[in-house]
Write a protein that holds these residues in place. Structure first.
Motif, PDB file in Angstrom:
ATOM      1  N   HIS A  47      -1.209  -7.459   1.727  1.00 36.34           N
ATOM      2  CA  HIS A  47      -0.161  -6.622   2.300  1.00 36.34           C
ATOM      3  C   HIS A  47       1.069  -6.777   1.414  1.00 36.34           C
ATOM      4  CE1 HIS A  47      -2.638  -6.837   5.925  1.00 36.34           C
ATOM      5  NE2 HIS A  47      -1.976  -5.781   6.346  1.00 36.34           N
ATOM      6  N   MET A  49       5.172  -5.324   0.789  1.00 34.71           N
ATOM      7  CA  MET A  49       6.302  -4.536   1.263  1.00 34.71           C
ATOM      8  C   MET A  49       6.695  -3.564   0.151  1.00 34.71           C
ATOM      9  SD  MET A  49       8.564  -3.782   3.569  1.00 34.71           S
ATOM     10  CE  MET A  49       8.567  -5.072   4.786  1.00 34.71           C
ATOM     11  N   GLU A  51       8.993  -0.053  -0.452  1.00 37.44           N
ATOM     12  CA  GLU A  51       9.972   0.909   0.049  1.00 37.44           C
ATOM     13  C   GLU A  51      10.237   0.729   1.541  1.00 37.44           C
ATOM     14  OE1 GLU A  51       8.571   4.763  -1.194  1.00 37.44           O
ATOM     15  OE2 GLU A  51       8.717   4.221  -3.318  1.00 37.44           O
ATOM     16  N   ARG A  53       8.286  -0.545   3.841  1.00 35.75           N
ATOM     17  CA  ARG A  53       7.112  -0.431   4.714  1.00 35.75           C
ATOM     18  C   ARG A  53       6.014  -1.343   4.198  1.00 35.75           C
ATOM     19  NH1 ARG A  53       6.396   5.999   4.737  1.00 35.75           N
ATOM     20  NH2 ARG A  53       5.739   5.884   6.875  1.00 35.75           N
ATOM     21  N   TRP A  54       5.228  -1.872   5.128  1.00 37.24           N
ATOM     22  CA  TRP A  54       4.093  -2.706   4.746  1.00 37.24           C
ATOM     23  C   TRP A  54       2.915  -1.823   4.362  1.00 37.24           C
ATOM     24  CZ3 TRP A  54       4.363  -7.530   3.428  1.00 37.24           C
ATOM     25  CH2 TRP A  54       5.373  -8.331   3.938  1.00 37.24           C
ATOM     26  N   VAL A  55       2.329  -2.117   3.208  1.00 38.53           N
ATOM     27  CA  VAL A  55       1.179  -1.367   2.711  1.00 38.53           C
ATOM     28  C   VAL A  55       0.009  -2.335   2.569  1.00 38.53           C
ATOM     29  CG1 VAL A  55       0.301   0.069   0.836  1.00 38.53           C
ATOM     30  CG2 VAL A  55       2.712   0.207   1.472  1.00 38.53           C
ATOM     31  N   LEU A  64      -0.829   2.517   4.991  1.00 40.22           N
ATOM     32  CA  LEU A  64       0.297   1.889   5.661  1.00 40.22           C
ATOM     33  C   LEU A  64      -0.225   0.930   6.718  1.00 40.22           C
ATOM     34  CD1 LEU A  64       2.786   4.850   6.172  1.00 40.22           C
ATOM     35  CD2 LEU A  64       2.971   2.951   4.566  1.00 40.22           C
ATOM     36  N   GLU A  66       1.016  -0.759  10.113  1.00 43.04           N
ATOM     37  CA  GLU A  66       2.055  -0.741  11.141  1.00 43.04           C
ATOM     38  C   GLU A  66       2.365  -2.129  11.697  1.00 43.04           C
ATOM     39  OE1 GLU A  66       3.888   1.903  11.956  1.00 43.04           O
ATOM     40  OE2 GLU A  66       2.803   3.065  10.462  1.00 43.04           O
TER      41      GLU A  66
END
Length: 82
Positions: A47, A49, A51, A53-55, A64, A66
């Motif tokens: 995982h 981070m 931009e 958001r967690w990817v 993505l 959540e």
């Protein structure tokens, strides 16, 4: 950060978004975790981070995430906050 300093930190600080030691701050940037029923079954995913958001990077699949399982990490990667 020395190994002794890391070992003194409790789990809640390791999984929080910002880690502070002395006057330097670190932000959780990525972590590697294992997906599977045992150490003999499954595989590792990452995982990151990106931009704000967690990817999730899972082999060739990128999506993505959540609610990333921060408490299930094997390796945590922090980025120094300047």
């Amino acid at each position: 950060m020395t190994a002794a300093a890391v070992s003194e930190l409790n789990a809640s600080k390791l999984h929080s978004r910002v880690l502070t030691t002395c006057t330097v701050e670190y932000q959780l940037h990525a972590f590697i975790s294992h997906m599977g029923s045992s150490a003999h079954s499954g595989h590792y995913v990452c995982h990151i981070m990106k931009e704000g958001r967690w990817v999730l990077f899972n082999d060739r699949k990128v999506a993505l995430s959540e609610d990333p399982p921060k408490d299930m990490g094997y390796i945590y990667i922090y980025k120094r906050v300047d």
